[in-house]
Design a protein around this motif. Structure first.
Motif, PDB file in Angstrom:
ATOM      1  N   GLU A 195       0.806  -1.232   0.000  1.00 18.71           N
ATOM      2  CA  GLU A 195       0.000   0.000   0.000  1.00 18.71           C
ATOM      3  C   GLU A 195       0.836   1.277   0.000  1.00 18.71           C
ATOM      4  O   GLU A 195       1.498   1.611   0.985  1.00 18.71           O
ATOM      5  CB  GLU A 195      -0.931  -0.015   1.223  1.00 18.71           C
ATOM      6  CG  GLU A 195      -1.866   1.162   1.233  1.00 18.71           C
ATOM      7  CD  GLU A 195      -3.002   1.022   2.233  1.00 18.71           C
ATOM      8  OE1 GLU A 195      -3.216  -0.080   2.782  1.00 18.71           O
ATOM      9  OE2 GLU A 195      -3.669   2.029   2.489  1.00 18.71           O
ATOM     10  N   GLY A 212     -10.431  -3.644   1.903  1.00 20.26           N
ATOM     11  CA  GLY A 212     -11.320  -4.665   1.378  1.00 20.26           C
ATOM     12  C   GLY A 212     -10.436  -5.775   0.847  1.00 20.26           C
ATOM     13  O   GLY A 212      -9.645  -5.532  -0.073  1.00 20.26           O
ATOM     14  N   SER A 213     -10.522  -6.964   1.461  1.00 21.66           N
ATOM     15  CA  SER A 213      -9.556  -8.022   1.150  1.00 21.66           C
ATOM     16  C   SER A 213     -10.188  -9.398   1.137  1.00 21.66           C
ATOM     17  O   SER A 213     -11.184  -9.634   1.822  1.00 21.66           O
ATOM     18  CB  SER A 213      -8.466  -8.061   2.226  1.00 21.66           C
ATOM     19  OG  SER A 213      -7.938  -6.794   2.458  1.00 21.66           O
ATOM     20  N   ALA A 302      -7.528   3.223   6.290  1.00 24.20           N
ATOM     21  CA  ALA A 302      -7.093   1.862   5.942  1.00 24.20           C
ATOM     22  C   ALA A 302      -6.348   1.215   7.110  1.00 24.20           C
ATOM     23  O   ALA A 302      -6.195  -0.003   7.163  1.00 24.20           O
ATOM     24  CB  ALA A 302      -6.195   1.885   4.706  1.00 24.20           C
ATOM     25  N   ARG A 346       2.278  -6.035   6.568  1.00 21.24           N
ATOM     26  CA  ARG A 346       2.916  -7.248   6.014  1.00 21.24           C
ATOM     27  C   ARG A 346       4.410  -7.221   6.356  1.00 21.24           C
ATOM     28  O   ARG A 346       5.280  -7.302   5.476  1.00 21.24           O
ATOM     29  CB  ARG A 346       2.717  -7.384   4.501  1.00 21.24           C
ATOM     30  CG  ARG A 346       1.354  -7.021   3.984  1.00 21.24           C
ATOM     31  CD  ARG A 346       0.238  -7.921   4.464  1.00 21.24           C
ATOM     32  NE  ARG A 346      -1.010  -7.183   4.496  1.00 21.24           N
ATOM     33  CZ  ARG A 346      -1.820  -7.013   3.468  1.00 21.24           C
ATOM     34  NH1 ARG A 346      -1.533  -7.587   2.333  1.00 21.24           N
ATOM     35  NH2 ARG A 346      -2.930  -6.304   3.591  1.00 21.24           N
ATOM     36  N   GLY A 360      -3.744  -6.594  10.521  1.00 23.15           N
ATOM     37  CA  GLY A 360      -5.008  -5.948  10.895  1.00 23.15           C
ATOM     38  C   GLY A 360      -6.061  -6.164   9.832  1.00 23.15           C
ATOM     39  O   GLY A 360      -5.772  -6.607   8.721  1.00 23.15           O
ATOM     40  N   GLY A 362      -9.928  -4.244   8.448  1.00 24.27           N
ATOM     41  CA  GLY A 362     -10.934  -3.182   8.579  1.00 24.27           C
ATOM     42  C   GLY A 362     -12.261  -3.785   9.020  1.00 24.27           C
ATOM     43  O   GLY A 362     -12.746  -4.735   8.403  1.00 24.27           O
ATOM     44  N   GLU A 375      -8.862 -13.406   7.979  1.00 25.51           N
ATOM     45  CA  GLU A 375      -8.206 -12.426   7.089  1.00 25.51           C
ATOM     46  C   GLU A 375      -6.849 -12.005   7.673  1.00 25.51           C
ATOM     47  O   GLU A 375      -5.859 -11.907   6.950  1.00 25.51           O
ATOM     48  CB  GLU A 375      -9.119 -11.206   6.902  1.00 25.51           C
ATOM     49  CG  GLU A 375      -8.542 -10.196   5.935  1.00 25.51           C
ATOM     50  CD  GLU A 375      -9.475  -9.017   5.697  1.00 25.51           C
ATOM     51  OE1 GLU A 375     -10.693  -9.216   5.521  1.00 25.51           O
ATOM     52  OE2 GLU A 375      -8.963  -7.871   5.704  1.00 25.51           O
ATOM     53  N   LYS A 379      -3.058 -12.516   6.158  1.00 23.82           N
ATOM     54  CA  LYS A 379      -2.110 -11.408   5.990  1.00 23.82           C
ATOM     55  C   LYS A 379      -0.766 -11.707   6.670  1.00 23.82           C
ATOM     56  O   LYS A 379       0.277 -11.203   6.252  1.00 23.82           O
ATOM     57  CB  LYS A 379      -2.717 -10.114   6.532  1.00 23.82           C
ATOM     58  CG  LYS A 379      -3.814  -9.552   5.621  1.00 23.82           C
ATOM     59  CD  LYS A 379      -4.529  -8.400   6.264  1.00 23.82           C
ATOM     60  CE  LYS A 379      -5.509  -7.740   5.309  1.00 23.82           C
ATOM     61  NZ  LYS A 379      -6.422  -6.816   5.987  1.00 23.82           N
TER      62      LYS A 379
HETATM   63  C1  LIG Z   1      -4.074  -3.573   8.183  1.00 25.72           C
HETATM   64  C2  LIG Z   1      -3.690  -4.330   7.171  1.00 25.72           C
HETATM   65  O1  LIG Z   1      -4.204  -4.184   5.895  1.00 25.72           O
HETATM   66  C3  LIG Z   1      -4.849  -3.007   5.476  1.00 25.72           C
HETATM   67  C4  LIG Z   1      -4.474  -2.815   4.071  1.00 25.72           C
HETATM   68  C5  LIG Z   1      -5.183  -3.412   3.059  1.00 25.72           C
HETATM   69  C6  LIG Z   1      -6.425  -3.998   3.317  1.00 25.72           C
HETATM   70  C7  LIG Z   1      -6.990  -3.930   4.551  1.00 25.72           C
HETATM   71  C8  LIG Z   1      -8.297  -4.562   4.839  1.00 25.72           C
HETATM   72  O2  LIG Z   1      -8.954  -5.054   3.897  1.00 25.72           O
HETATM   73  O3  LIG Z   1      -8.713  -4.617   5.991  1.00 25.72           O
HETATM   74  C9  LIG Z   1      -6.355  -3.169   5.643  1.00 25.72           C
HETATM   75  O4  LIG Z   1      -6.977  -1.930   5.659  1.00 25.72           O
HETATM   76  C10 LIG Z   1      -2.666  -5.369   7.322  1.00 25.72           C
HETATM   77  O5  LIG Z   1      -2.259  -5.968   6.342  1.00 25.72           O
HETATM   78  O6  LIG Z   1      -2.224  -5.586   8.469  1.00 25.72           O
END
Ligand SMILES: C=C(O[C@H]1C=CC=C(C(=O)O)[C@@H]1O)C(=O)O
Length: 406
Positions: A195, A212-213, A302, A346, A360, A362, A375, A379
């Motif tokens: 990011e 969003g993952s 984020a 990461r 983390g 969201g 999730e 990560k």
């Molecule tokens: C907080 C993290 O991811 C952030 C970055 C991309 C997607 C994220 C999500 O979908 O939650 C998080 O905001 C992490 O990788 O520890």
């Protein structure tokens, strides 16, 4: 993408001799900046952006033309940023880094890291209960999104081979921003962030927030399903929109033009799919320092939430442990206020025998605690893989520990 500098090609008869406790590395696209030795270190508070920018500029103007400052800003605005002015900085092209890696890997001791103990600073039960507490807050307060995280400490039998971990990171992830930063003589912050918070070159700025993952899948068929599910998920689209709205609000006053796509796209890492948006702007004043903008974008929703201040206080309350440099920002700037800063995810803080990892997710009102835990597990894989471990290795040890403690 905006950085156009002359590259120094490596001498094929020499290896880079990268020493993680002394040197910095920052990789972006086809360019890798590698430093050798520390000329000076300085710190600066980050709760006053003007003071932060002045401190960095003062330190850099004393240096010869072309000097860069490398730094990391913590998550918490009451803590200090750490900066390094290196003795020597070299910019490498990706093929040169690949040949260095090959040479380096053939000389490195590739011993497997034997793990001895695992400690979750926030275990599964605590994490899920925090997600439920956050969902309660969404219904009772103005809070709309909060990023909740876990940290995990791994203790190894033998000293961690940090150079090997870095080379694994460089090999396993073609994309992303690889970084290695010696926080002090004993601790190195290392990872590959997907990011980009902000890149600035002259009047051009670029930001690529992700939110969003969904984890990557093993088969092409499953991958297609995951991508479709993520792109069409209302929950993830909302999580993403909250971030883009906020970033746009911060960037707009600095810009003459700001291009914000109406829809996100999909971006993949070695382990995850993310919703991604590229914001491209042209600054009103090309002399604006990158940290002037980056420190206002940080912490973005984020990594923190919306509204920022409320999310921040609830994070302190729910996570119970300081994030320190995790979910801060890391990068570099030059004497003209250009540079690149990415979010500290990461990644791990590596000490002699210990690695502290962070992940983390969201949280919004439609979040399901078990899926959010999964999730964060997915990560963690980026760093676990680089350490030569699998998720099940740490899960087994942590289950054994929990049973023993009952
Ligand atoms: C907080 C993290 O991811 C952030 C970055 C991309 C997607 C994220 C999500 O979908 O939650 C998080 O905001 C992490 O990788 O520890």
């Amino acid at each position: 993408m905006y950085m156009k500098h002359a590259f120094e090609m490596p001498d094929p008869n020499k290896t880079l001799n990268f020493q993680s406790q002394r040197d910095c590395l920052f990789m972006s696209g086809e360019q890798c900046i590698v430093t050798q030795g520390v000329k000076s270190r300085f710190t600066s508070p980050i709760n006053n952006t003007q003071q932060l920018v002045e401190t960095v500029q003062q330190q850099l103007t004393k240096q010869p033309e072309g000097t860069l400052a490398f730094g990391v800003l913590p998550f918490c605005k009451t803590q200090q940023a750490h900066f390094i002015i290196p003795n020597k900085t070299t910019r490498w092209e990706r093929p040169a880094i690949s040949s260095w890696l090959k040479a380096e890997l053939s000389t490195l001791n590739k011993k497997v890291n034997h793990i001895e103990a695992v400690t979750y600073l926030q275990n599964q039960a605590q994490f899920k209960s925090s997600v439920n507490a956050a969902k309660q807050l969404f219904s009772e307060t103005t809070l709309e999104k909060i990023v909740l995280s876990k940290q995990v400490d791994l203790t190894f039998k033998d000293p961690i081979n940090k150079e090997l971990v870095l080379s694994q990171l460089l090999q396993q992830s073609r994309n992303g921003y690889h970084f290695s930063f010696p926080v002090n003589d004993h601790r190195t912050l290392m990872g590959v962030s997907p990011e980009l918070l902000l890149a600035k070159h002259g009047p051009h700025v670029l930001s690529n927030p992700l939110a969003g993952s969904i984890p990557r899948a093993a088969s092409a068929e499953q991958e297609a399903k995951h991508k479709k599910a993520l792109f069409n998920s209302h929950k993830d689209r909302f999580e993403h929109a909250v971030v883009i709205e906020d970033m746009e609000k911060v960037l707009t006053p600095f810009c003459n033009t700001l291009d914000v796509p109406l829809e996100p796209s999909l971006l993949s890492t070695a382990t995850m799919w993310h919703l991604s948006t590229e914001l491209k702007g042209e600054l009103q004043n090309q002399h604006t320092h990158i940290l002037d903008i980056a420190n206002k974008l940080h912490p973005s929703p984020a990594l923190c939430g919306k509204p920022t201040q409320a999310a921040y206080s609830h994070i302190l309350d729910l996570e119970k442990h300081s994030r320190d440099l995790f979910s801060g920002i890391i990068g570099w700037c030059d004497q003209h206020g250009n540079g690149e800063w990415v979010v500290v995810i990461r990644c791990a803080q590596l000490e002699k025998y210990q690695a502290r990892l962070f992940a983390g997710a969201g949280i919004v009102s439609a979040s399901e605690p078990a899926l959010e835990w999964q999730e964060t597990d997915a990560k963690l894989k980026t760093m676990l893989n680089a350490l030569g471990l699998e998720l099940k290795d740490i899960q087994q040890l942590s289950n054994l520990k929990e049973k023993a403690e009952l």
